[in-house]
Every structure is written in structure tokens, then in C-alpha cells.
Design a protein around this motif. Structure first.
Motif, PDB file in Angstrom:
ATOM      1  N   VAL A  37      -5.473  10.685  36.670  1.00 57.12           N
ATOM      2  CA  VAL A  37      -6.592  11.354  35.995  1.00 57.12           C
ATOM      3  C   VAL A  37      -5.985  12.284  34.953  1.00 57.12           C
ATOM      4  CG1 VAL A  37      -8.652  12.776  36.271  1.00 57.12           C
ATOM      5  CG2 VAL A  37      -7.926  11.266  38.132  1.00 57.12           C
ATOM      6  N   PRO A  38      -5.908  11.839  33.690  1.00 57.84           N
ATOM      7  CA  PRO A  38      -5.292  12.689  32.654  1.00 57.84           C
ATOM      8  C   PRO A  38      -6.319  13.571  31.955  1.00 57.84           C
ATOM      9  CG  PRO A  38      -5.628  10.478  31.790  1.00 57.84           C
ATOM     10  CD  PRO A  38      -6.191  10.480  33.203  1.00 57.84           C
ATOM     11  N   ALA A  47      -2.703  16.403  22.934  1.00 58.24           N
ATOM     12  CA  ALA A  47      -1.920  17.459  23.573  1.00 58.24           C
ATOM     13  C   ALA A  47      -2.198  17.412  25.068  1.00 58.24           C
ATOM     14  CB  ALA A  47      -2.301  18.816  23.005  1.00 58.24           C
ATOM     15  N   PRO A  48      -1.326  16.785  25.882  1.00 56.59           N
ATOM     16  CA  PRO A  48      -1.564  16.696  27.330  1.00 56.59           C
ATOM     17  C   PRO A  48      -1.756  18.071  27.944  1.00 56.59           C
ATOM     18  CG  PRO A  48       0.215  15.244  26.689  1.00 56.59           C
ATOM     19  CD  PRO A  48      -0.108  16.086  25.480  1.00 56.59           C
ATOM     20  N   ILE A 124      -6.955   4.664  29.381  1.00 53.00           N
ATOM     21  CA  ILE A 124      -6.089   3.591  28.869  1.00 53.00           C
ATOM     22  C   ILE A 124      -5.542   3.983  27.501  1.00 53.00           C
ATOM     23  CG2 ILE A 124      -6.072   1.183  28.118  1.00 53.00           C
ATOM     24  CD1 ILE A 124      -8.201   0.620  30.233  1.00 53.00           C
ATOM     25  N   GLU A 125      -6.403   4.530  26.656  1.00 53.31           N
ATOM     26  CA  GLU A 125      -5.955   4.971  25.343  1.00 53.31           C
ATOM     27  C   GLU A 125      -4.950   6.118  25.471  1.00 53.31           C
ATOM     28  OE1 GLU A 125      -6.402   3.475  22.694  1.00 53.31           O
ATOM     29  OE2 GLU A 125      -5.565   4.911  21.261  1.00 53.31           O
ATOM     30  N   TYR A 126      -5.136   6.967  26.482  1.00 54.21           N
ATOM     31  CA  TYR A 126      -4.190   8.055  26.733  1.00 54.21           C
ATOM     32  C   TYR A 126      -2.776   7.496  26.960  1.00 54.21           C
ATOM     33  CZ  TYR A 126      -1.845  11.808  29.325  1.00 54.21           C
ATOM     34  OH  TYR A 126      -0.941  12.751  29.754  1.00 54.21           O
ATOM     35  N   GLY A 223     -12.629  13.025  31.930  1.00 55.13           N
ATOM     36  CA  GLY A 223     -11.552  13.069  30.963  1.00 55.13           C
ATOM     37  C   GLY A 223     -11.356  11.752  30.226  1.00 55.13           C
ATOM     38  N   PRO A 224     -10.303  11.678  29.439  1.00 58.71           N
ATOM     39  CA  PRO A 224      -9.307  12.728  29.204  1.00 58.71           C
ATOM     40  C   PRO A 224      -9.808  13.870  28.320  1.00 58.71           C
ATOM     41  CG  PRO A 224      -8.754  10.781  27.930  1.00 58.71           C
ATOM     42  CD  PRO A 224      -9.929  10.405  28.764  1.00 58.71           C
TER      43      PRO A 224
END
Length: 514
Positions: A37-38, A47-48, A124-126, A223-224
């Protein structure tokens, strides 16, 4: 949207409960998936901010970045995430089986492969952006990053690339899995919210799905992207952390983390944990719901393709000459990828309707399939194909059906109940279809025993056929025009400019994360 899918949504809206959209599960579900879970910081270019990750629902690992705008902390977060993911991703390469290939060398295929589950398509894009941002990073020099960071980038890129292949199951979004199995009474956009989607499918005891979905609105997002209300709570916490770091620097400390800084970071972690944990629990509830569905008959075959891809990628990583995936694929590589995905989509479309009577019903309503009773059989019929001199067995099959297929003469069909059987439409009229059986009877002068359907059988025939199509022979890069990578480089120059990795940036300190 098919007629059956629209009917499912209407019934869900009328009853207040989600309706089945499939009778089987069309994707492989690992016995031990990785749930990720990002979260990213709003207003910043990738920016994570945080991640909850793990394979044990009772022991999630919270990774948090107290100041996501700090480049060093971002890469430290990537290294921390690599520490959680890489051991699991690489653990399946040890146990393999030898696969013989006709006309090609055998290879070792892993007995299993990893699976990563994220809440939404944004996850997925993350991973795609994470791979692009980290796989070219240096592990030495002035702006060196830990060795795990570029390796995580290569794994993330492989996962995201496989997610683009129809039917692949190594990286899946939970909302995609759930909407494939259930239809709700809300819009497709609203189905992208995991909380409301799961509320429709699995409401609390005594509540209707639509009521539970309304109550879930306004809660923590999956999220993300973060929720604006959460951003407002997060801003002062990050500001407090920055002030604690600045105070430590002004005090000319020894570089150790001060108690004030530690408390500020813990406040951020607590806020993130409270925001992410509901999604973590919903992810595992979704896993339970999906695991209760039987897998489609063709799921194992598509998972074999994932295992093969995993095996080739793991073997490539182990090669000392291995290089990261190119930032932009070359013309030949892109064409091969596109052709492969088209073949995978055709295979997926055909296999899913074969596995699932509910999906097949939509195909029958569209006139691309029919189901009927075999009322007459001429098993001795012989016919000569155009251009051939020898007559071959071509049994005549006459079906009575209530469906209304839109097949013209000559349309080739496949049988759901008899996967090897192939037939061609000879004639059709309302309530009656005449087919000529031409496949699945063996190569003899007479059909092999049991290969011709018998009178009274009820069979389903469809024009959606999962045919094996070999990949075309792509030209070498040096044989393509300059617009596609050619002409070949001059003698003495470094080859591989088309398919090799991009040159590593010289300005790592200035380059944006993404």
C-alpha cells in the motif's frame, strides 16, 4: 459494457447488494502474496511518503519518509522498501523444472513466481515510476545509492511491464480483481475506491451494500494519492519535523537523532499508520473473498507464462553482463511487446468466456456464440478442401438452438465442451445451425473414436478462438532504417545504442526523482 454486466449493475442498484459478474476467478491468486500500500506526497512529482508492505496480514511493515522532499530520505526509503521486497521477489528462482521446447533449447522454469497486490491501478503506476526513478542510479561515486535501490528499480520495472500483459497475475490491483468478480450499483469511477467497492461486496452484518458504501465515503483513501484532509493534518507534522532537524543543526549537535526529532518523526509515522491501516485490512479481506472463488480452468496456463517470464528475468539479473531495462524501448522491442500483448489479449478473451458461463452468456447475446442440441450427425461425410485432391473426414453437425448467432458461412468456431473440436459454419437460420467439423479428429482417414459429437449432446460454439500464433521474425536493428534504429554504427563505436540502457545522468543531485 455488455448486456449481462449492465444487468448486474442494475440488479445491484435495485437490491443494494453487489451481484456476481463472474462465476470463477480469472486471475491466479498466490498462497502468499505481497501486499503493498504505497502513499506519495501531494503536490510533488512522485515523492514517496509511506508504504505498508508485507506477506503477513498480522505484521505489516510501515515505511515512512518524514520529509519526502529530501532526496537522501527518498532513496533511503527505496532501500528500505527493497529490503522488504527483494528477498521475496528472488526467493522463487531456486526451485525450477526443465521445459522442453520444440525447435528451441530447453530452459529452466520456476515452479512458482511472486505476486504483488496493490489497492488500485495507481499502485501499478507507482511501481512503474519507482522503477524508472531508481534502476539507473549509481552505486558508487558522489551520489551513490545503496546497491538494493537500482535492483529494486529493475524488479519494479519488470512487475509494471508484466502488468501491461493481459492476463498476467504478478502485479494486480485489488479494485480490478474485485470489479471483475462483482458488479456494484455505483459508477465505474466510484468502483476505483477500494473502501466503497468492498462495502458493496462485503457490507457489515445487517447493513446493505449501498448503505455501507455511503458510510465509507470520506474515509482514508487507498492511495497512492493522499486525501486533501489528511494533507492538512500532515503539513504541520512535517513542519515540526523540519524545525526539529533545523534546531539540531543550529545546536551543532553530533549528528545523532535528537529526542525532539524522534518525537516529530514518530508523530508522522502514527498519522500515516492510522491512514494506511484501513486499506491494509481491506486488502486482506479482498484476498479472502477472491480466494473463496474457484479459479478458472485456464488460469494455471496463464500463470505458467508469468512463471516463464519470471524465470527469464531472474536469469538475466544473475548474468554479470545484464543491464537495466531501457528507458524507452527500441522500435523492434516495442513492436515485439505490442504484438505479444495483442496475442495475450486475444488468448485472454477466448479463455475467459470458455471458463465462465456468465461471460459466455454475454457473448451469446452479442451473437458471437450459440448453444444448442445436436439433432443430426453425418459422421461419414467426406469433403475435399479447395486446392486439395484428397477428400478428408468432414462430419456434418446440425444443431437446434434458441440463440441468434450472427455467423456467416465459413466462420470458424471452437467448442467449449470439446476444446479440441473445430468446426466451420455451413448454413444457419433461426433455430438451426449446420456445421462442418474439421479439427480435433486426428490425422487419419477416419475420425478417431469419440472425436465426433453424438446426437443429443448440448454444446456451445463460439467464434472467440484462442489460437496459437507464433511471433513474427523481427528484423535485426541494423536491418532497419535510421528512423527505427539503423543504420548500423560505424566500426569502432559502441553497439547497443538502440536497445541498451540510457546513459547514467551526470547530474544526479539536480535530477528530479521521477
Amino acid at each position: 459494457m455488455s448486456t449481462i454486466a449492465a444487468l448486474g449493475r442494475l440488479r445491484a442498484a435495485a437490491t443494494g447488494y453487489a451481484q456476481p459478474a463472474a462465476t470463477v476467478r480469472h486471475r491466479h491468486l498466490s498462497a502468499r502474496p505481497v501486499v503493498l500500500v504505497p502513499y506519495v506526497l501531494a503536490g510533488e512529482a512522485f515523492a514517496p511518503l509511506a508504504a505498508l508492505v508485507g506477506t503477513d496480514r498480522r505484521r505489516p511493515h510501515l515505511l515512512a519518509v518524514p520529509q519526502p522532499r529530501d532526496r537522501d530520505r527518498r532513496f533511503a526509503h527505496a532501500a528500505e522498501l527493497a529490503g522488504q521486497l527483494l528477498p521475496h521477489l528472488g526467493a522463487f528462482a531456486a526451485e525450477t523444472e526443465t521445459i522442453e521446447r520444440r525447435g528451441d533449447d530447453p530452459y529452466e522454469r520456476s515452479l512458482d513466481a511472486p505476486q504483488v497486490l496493490v489497492p488500485t491501478a495507481g499502485g501499478i503506476e507507482y511501481l512503474r515510476l519507482l522503477g524508472r526513478s531508481t534502476r539507473f542510479r549509481r552505486t558508487d561515486g558522489e551520489f551513490a545509492v545503496p546497491a538494493e535501490v537500482p535492483l529494486l528499480g529493475r524488479w519494479s520495472t519488470w512487475l509494471a511491464d508484466r502488468a501491461s500483459v493481459p492476463g498476467s497475475s504478478v502485479l494486480l490491483a485489488m479494485t480490478d480483481l474485485l470489479t471483475q468478480a462483482w458488479a456494484t450499483g455505483q459508477s465505474a469511477m466510484e468502483d476505483g475506491d477500494l473502501a466503497s467497492l468492498l462495502a458493496w461486496i462485503d457490507p457489515p452484518a445487517g447493513r446493505r451494500g449501498d448503505e455501507a458504501a455511503r458510510e465509507a465515503e470520506g474515509g482514508p483513501t487507498a492511495g497512492p494519492a493522499t486525501d486533501p484532509a489528511f494533507d492538512e493534518r500532515l503539513v504541520p507534522l512535517i513542519a515540526a519535523f523540519d524545525e526539529a532537524v533545523a534546531a539540531e543543526r543550529e545546536a551543532d549537535g553530533d549528528g545523532a537523532v535528537s529526542e525532539r526529532e524522534r518525537r516529530a518523526e514518530q508523530a508522522i509515522r502514527d498519522a500515516l499508520a492510522a491512514e494506511l491501516m484501513p486499506t491494509w485490512d481491506r486488502m486482506w479481506r479482498g484476498v479472502d473473498l477472491l480466494a473463496a472463488l474457484p479459479a478458472g480452468a485456464s488460469v494455471a496456463g496463464r500463470w505458467e507464462a508469468d512463471r516463464a517470464s519470471y524465470s527469464f528475468f531472474a536469469a538475466d539479473l544473475a548474468d554479470p553482463e545484464s543491464r537495466p531495462q531501457p528507458r524507452v524501448p527500441g522500435a523492434i522491442s516495442a513492436a515485439a511487446q505490442l504484438a505479444g500483448r495483442e496475442r495475450a489479449q486475444a488468448r485472454l478473451d477466448a479463455e475467459q468466456v470458455r471458463d465462465d458461463p456468465l461471460l459466455m452468456a454475454a457473448v451469446r447475446l452479442a451473437g458471437e456464440a450459440f448453444r444448442g442440441e445436436l439433432i443430426a450427425v453425418d459422421a461419414e461425410r467426406m469433403a475435399t478442401e479447395p486446392g486439395k485432391k484428397t477428400a478428408r473426414p468432414r462430419p456434418l453437425l446440425v444443431f437446434r438452438t434458441e440463440d441468434e448467432p450472427l455467423f456467416g458461412p465459413g466462420t470458424e468456431l471452437a467448442c467449449v465442451e470439446r476444446p479440441d473440436a473445430k468446426a466451420r459454419v455451413l448454413a444457419g437460420e433461426p433455430g438451426r445451425m449446420e456445421l462442418e467439423l474439421f479439427g480435433g479428429m486426428g490425422g487419419g482417414k477416419a475420425p478417431k473414436p469419440g472425436s465426433v459429437p453424438e446426437r443429443g449432446e448440448v454444446l456451445c460454439w463460439t467464434s472467440l478462438i484462442a489460437e496459437f500464433r507464433r511471433s513474427p521474425d523481427w528484423p535485426a536493428v541494423e536491418d532497419t532504417p535510421w528512423t527505427h534504429g539503423g543504420p548500423p554504427p560505424e566500426p569502432g563505436t559502441e553497439p547497443g545504442a538502440q536497445t541498451g540502457p540510457d546513459p547514467e545522468p551526470d547530474d544526479d543531485a539536480l535530477e528530479e526523482w521521477s
